[in-house]
Structure formats: structure tokens, C-alpha cells
Design a protein around this motif. Structure first.
Motif, PDB file in Angstrom:
ATOM      1  N   ALA A 248      -0.689  14.768   3.094  1.00 54.84           N
ATOM      2  CA  ALA A 248      -1.853  13.994   3.587  1.00 54.84           C
ATOM      3  C   ALA A 248      -2.034  12.652   2.589  1.00 54.84           C
ATOM      4  O   ALA A 248      -2.646  11.632   2.897  1.00 54.84           O
ATOM      5  CB  ALA A 248      -3.233  14.833   3.806  1.00 54.84           C
ATOM      6  N   LYS A 249      -1.862  12.991   1.404  1.00 56.35           N
ATOM      7  CA  LYS A 249      -1.926  11.964   0.490  1.00 56.35           C
ATOM      8  C   LYS A 249      -0.938  10.780   0.755  1.00 56.35           C
ATOM      9  O   LYS A 249      -1.226   9.468   0.510  1.00 56.35           O
ATOM     10  CB  LYS A 249      -1.751  12.325  -1.012  1.00 56.35           C
TER      11      LYS A 249
ATOM     12  N   ALA B 198       0.398  10.054   3.521  1.00 57.42           N
ATOM     13  CA  ALA B 198       0.077   9.589   4.929  1.00 57.42           C
ATOM     14  C   ALA B 198      -0.874   8.529   4.671  1.00 57.42           C
ATOM     15  O   ALA B 198      -1.157   7.362   5.469  1.00 57.42           O
ATOM     16  CB  ALA B 198      -0.436  10.695   5.842  1.00 57.42           C
ATOM     17  N   ASP B 199      -1.903   8.718   3.690  1.00 63.85           N
ATOM     18  CA  ASP B 199      -2.958   7.526   3.593  1.00 63.85           C
ATOM     19  C   ASP B 199      -2.589   6.477   3.071  1.00 63.85           C
ATOM     20  O   ASP B 199      -3.226   5.282   3.280  1.00 63.85           O
ATOM     21  CB  ASP B 199      -4.050   8.316   2.401  1.00 63.85           C
ATOM     22  N   LEU B 200      -1.269   6.263   2.458  1.00 62.93           N
ATOM     23  CA  LEU B 200      -0.751   4.793   2.080  1.00 62.93           C
ATOM     24  C   LEU B 200      -0.309   4.139   3.320  1.00 62.93           C
ATOM     25  O   LEU B 200      -0.524   3.049   3.149  1.00 62.93           O
ATOM     26  CB  LEU B 200       0.562   5.140   1.310  1.00 62.93           C
ATOM     27  N   ARG B 201       0.000   4.681   4.392  1.00 64.49           N
ATOM     28  CA  ARG B 201       0.470   3.889   5.610  1.00 64.49           C
ATOM     29  C   ARG B 201       1.463   2.721   5.507  1.00 64.49           C
ATOM     30  O   ARG B 201       1.282   1.619   5.685  1.00 64.49           O
ATOM     31  CB  ARG B 201      -0.858   3.165   6.089  1.00 64.49           C
TER      32      ARG B 201
ATOM     33  N   ASP C 249       6.668   7.808   9.356  1.00 66.90           N
ATOM     34  CA  ASP C 249       6.195   8.996  10.135  1.00 66.90           C
ATOM     35  C   ASP C 249       6.902   9.983  10.156  1.00 66.90           C
ATOM     36  O   ASP C 249       6.603  11.419  10.187  1.00 66.90           O
ATOM     37  CB  ASP C 249       5.420   8.421  11.399  1.00 66.90           C
TER      38      ASP C 249
ATOM     39  N   SER D 153      -2.403  12.689  -6.067  1.00 66.21           N
ATOM     40  CA  SER D 153      -3.211  13.685  -6.295  1.00 66.21           C
ATOM     41  C   SER D 153      -4.075  13.742  -7.521  1.00 66.21           C
ATOM     42  O   SER D 153      -5.066  14.083  -7.643  1.00 66.21           O
ATOM     43  CB  SER D 153      -2.679  15.090  -6.244  1.00 66.21           C
TER      44      SER D 153
ATOM     45  N   ALA E 139      -6.263   8.034  -7.695  1.00 67.55           N
ATOM     46  CA  ALA E 139      -6.512   7.523  -6.442  1.00 67.55           C
ATOM     47  C   ALA E 139      -5.356   6.068  -6.404  1.00 67.55           C
ATOM     48  O   ALA E 139      -4.589   5.765  -5.464  1.00 67.55           O
ATOM     49  CB  ALA E 139      -7.768   6.729  -6.011  1.00 67.55           C
TER      50      ALA E 139
END
Length: 419
Positions: free
Chosen positions: A298-299, A301-304, A311, A357, A360
């Protein structure tokens, strides 16, 4: 299972400022002296058997060590603490357990009866002393490097490594003891038999497994601050009890003579005694791994940012099976260099996830490392570390490996059953 707490880096200067570090160092030194004395006596009387036992069980430790080191792929435990866990099991826990178990067996004989001690002494005394001594190794790691125990899976790994260290040293002692009991001089036949029984056959579900169960409890105790202290202590105690009960069952005289002789009977006893705790720890590892993987993925994925992770790679990175499938796919398309490049990219992505983690704002060094590995993979004509279609080669390899493993297992059981 809760989300992992933020891991921190291990710094030598920080560790040495911990009073617990010097206590642990003193215990390790004392344990090393004690084990060195025992080894010296063995070498003086049975040099060939002792060296053979040490080599065989050292070789046995290698695949276990590699597997446990890779078990927590996304947030690997520092090598220094893995070595510490192994050393605690091999030096401290064994040094305490050898005299402690003997004393408790004598107490059982006095309070109960000599027959009780003969039948159940090893099943009651050994697990009681040994599981406490091993679990204290995980507690020691928490005391000197608390930020490094940030998930239940970390507790599993450290506990298993403590158990592995204990198992290797204890097995060497048992092997040389078997030589002495045989009374035929410095022979290696009893060593090989001990290696097959206590190492090759019992190694999967003995001390390493018991240590993992107890370590899971310590991990739960540490990483669930939202739970009450009483609840966390109860869960840690339950895990320790599970390790103790599994060990008692393993050492117990149950089915010692009830299933007859031969390979099938021996295999049935091993499965009956070892399978329940093995299934339990596999379940706990799977839950802990999935929880940790979801947190770190999830960490990322937040970078996009598809340059850092696509993906498809997000789906792959959180699963050990899929990571391995992605490497095989790369090997099929780009050979060994492709497999190695995918592994390096996955490792770099895992390091970036851990860094995210902690902060930020990701460390540019970690982002740059991911980009370098992405470039190297792209130059091989394989730009994305994802799974491919199922390969018939992999199926054939899996079947062949299984057949060989069953054949080797059956040969070992037959040898012991006829011995």
C-alpha cells in the motif's frame, strides 16, 4: 494481525548503549566457553565422529538459514540480529538446557517415580527448560533492538533462528552421544543414523518450528499496542504453551512401539507428532505475511509512479509465489540475467517500501536504486517484473523435484526401518 510498526535501522552505537546488550554479550560469551569445552572433550575422544557430525549438521543448517532469511522478503531482518538469534540458540539455550533438563528429570524421578522419569522425563523436562530458554532469545532481541521487531512475522523468524541454532548444536551432542553409546570406538555410522533421524527427518518440525511458534507470541506481544497488556501477555503465553505442548508430544513415548517397525510406521509417527504444529505455524506465517505485505505494498501504491512500480508488480510483490513466478518468467525471456535483474528490482522495491514506512518522503537514494534496476531490466528486453503464462517446464521441474524428494525420503526411512 495488526499493521507492522515502523522499523528502524540497527546501529552499533545504539545497541551498545543498551544495558541488555552487555548482558546478552556476557551470556553468549559464557555459552561459547561451555560449548567449546564440550566440543573439546568430544574431539579428544571421538575426533572423526565429532568432525563428521559438525559438518553434516552445519550443511543441514544452510537451507534452513536461507529459507528463514528470505521468509520476510519485504522487510528483512538485519544479518547481525539473525546471527544473534542463531547464536543464542546454539550457545546460550543449549548451555542452560543441558544441565537444566537433567536436573528437572531427576526431580521428576524423586517427586514421581523412576519409571515416570524413564518414560516421560524427556517429554516433560526437556520442553519445559528448552522452550523457555529459547524464547528468552527472542525477548533479548526485543530488549536490545526493539524497532526491528515490528510484525508477528519478525517474531517467527527470530524464534525459528533461535530454534535452528539450538537444534544444530543439540544434534551434534546427540550424534556423538550415540557414538559413545554404541561402544565401538570412533565410528561414523551412529552419526549418520542420528543425522537422518534428528536432522533430515525431524528437522522440519522440531526445534525450529517450536521456536517459531513461541516467537510469534513475542511478536504479537510487541506489535499490538492497541490491545490490552493482559490480552497480549495471554497470547504470548498461549504461543509459548503451544511450543511447549508440541515439544512434549514430539518427545513423548506415544506410539513408540504401537505402529510396528519399518519405513511406513516411522513415517506415520513423524507425521502424527509433527504435522499439527507445522500446519499451525504455516497458518500463522501466512496471515502475518499477508498482513505485512498489504501494509508495505500500500505504501508503494500511494506513489502512483509506474517507473518505481507498476500495477502488475504491485500484485506480484506481495506474494512469495508470484515473486518466484515473475523471476521464472524473466528467466524464460532473458535468461539468468533476466532472473537476477527481476530479483534486484524486487529487492529495491522492498527497500523503498520500508523507507516509505519510516518517512512520508522517500529517500532519493532508494528511488534512484529502483530506477537503476528498472533500466537494467528494460535493457534486457523485459521491462516489467510480472508473472507469465504457466510454463510446462516449471510443471515438469516441479514433478521431477517431488519425485526425487519422495525417493530420497523413502530411502532414508527404509534405511532406518531396517537398521
Amino acid at each position: 494481525m495488526s499493521d507492522p510498526v515502523r522499523p528502524g535501522a540497527v546501529r552499533a552505537a545504539t545497541l551498545t548503549r543498551q544495558p541488555a546488550f552487555w548482558v546478552v554479550a556476557a551470556l553468549l560469551a559464557a555459552g561459547a566457553v561451555r560449548i567449546a569445552q564440550i566440543t573439546g572433550r568430544f574431539l579428544g575422544v571421538y575426533p572423526l565422529a565429532t568432525v563428521t557430525a559438525m559438518l553434516l549438521f552445519a550443511l543441514l543448517a544452510v537451507p534452513f538459514w536461507l529459507f528463514l532469511s528470505e521468509l520476510d522478503f519485504l522487510e528483512r531482518e538485519p544479518a547481525s540480529l539473525r546471527i544473534l538469534a542463531f547464536a543464542w540458540g546454539g550457545l546460550v539455550a543449549t548451555s542452560v538446557s543441558i544441565p537444566g533438563s537433567n536436573s528437572l528429570e531427576n526431580l521428576i524421578a524423586k517427586l514421581g517415580s523412576p519409571n515416570l522419569a524413564a518414560d516421560w522425563g524427556a517429554a516433560l523436562a526437556g520442553p519445559t527448560v528448552e522452550e523457555i530458554a529459547k524464547t528468552l532469545g527472542v525477548v533479548a532481541i526485543v530488549l536490545i533492538a526493539r524497532p526491528q521487531v515490528n510484525s508477528v512475522l519478525d517474531g517467527v523468524v527470530y524464534g525459528a533462528l533461535v530454534g535452528l541454532g539450538f537444534q544444530i548444536v543439540e544434534d551434534v551432542v546427540f550424534a556423538v552421544g550415540a557414538v559413545a553409546q554404541a561402544g565401538q570406538g570412533d565410528q561414523i555410522q551412529p552419526v549418520i543414523t542420528t543425522f537422518l533421524v534428528r536432522g533430515f527427518l525431524a528437522g522440519v518440525w522440531s526445534h525450529t518450528l517450536f521456536g517459531a511458534l513461541a516467537g510469534a507470541g513475542i511478536g504479537y506481544l510487541v506489535v499490538n499496542p492497541d490491545r490490552t497488556r493482559a490480552h497480549r501477555l495471554a497470547m504470548a503465553g498461549l504461543a509459548l504453551f503451544g511450543a511447549w505442548a508440541s515439544h512434549v508430544l514430539w518427545n513423548s513415548p506415544l506410539f513408540r512401539e504401537g505402529l510396528g517397525d519399518g519405513a511406513v510406521a516411522l513415517l506415520a509417527v513423524l507425521v502424527f507428532k509433527g504435522l499439527p504444529p507445522l500446519l499451525l505455524i504455516l497458518y500463522l506465517v501466512r496471515r502475518a505475511h499477508d498482513s505485512e505485505a498489504a501494509y508495505y505494498v500500500a505504501k508503494l501504491a500511494d506513489l502512483r509512479d509506474p517507473v518505481l512500480i507498476t500495477d502488475g508488480e504491485l500484485r506480484v510483490l506481495g506474494s512469495g509465489t508470484r515473486r518466484a513466478a515473475a523471476r521464472r518468467h524473466a528467466a524464460a525471456r532473458a535468461g539468468r540475467r533476466g532472473r537476477a535483474a527481476v530479483r534486484r528490482l524486487q529487492r529495491a522495491q522492498a527497500r523503498l517500501a520500508v523507507e516509505l514506512s519510516r518517512d512520508a518522503d522517500p529517500d532519493l537514494r532508494h528511488s534512484a536504486e529502483v530506477q537503476r534496476q528498472r533500466t537494467a531490466l528494460t535493457e534486457l528486453g523485459h521491462p516489467e517484473a510480472v508473472e507469465g503464462d504457466p510454463s510446462w517446464r516449471h510443471t515438469v521441474s516441479t514433478v521431477g523435484t517431488t519425485v526425487v524428494a519422495v525417493a530420497v525420503l523413502w530411502a532414508a526411512l527404509s534405511f532406518l526401518g531396517n537398521g
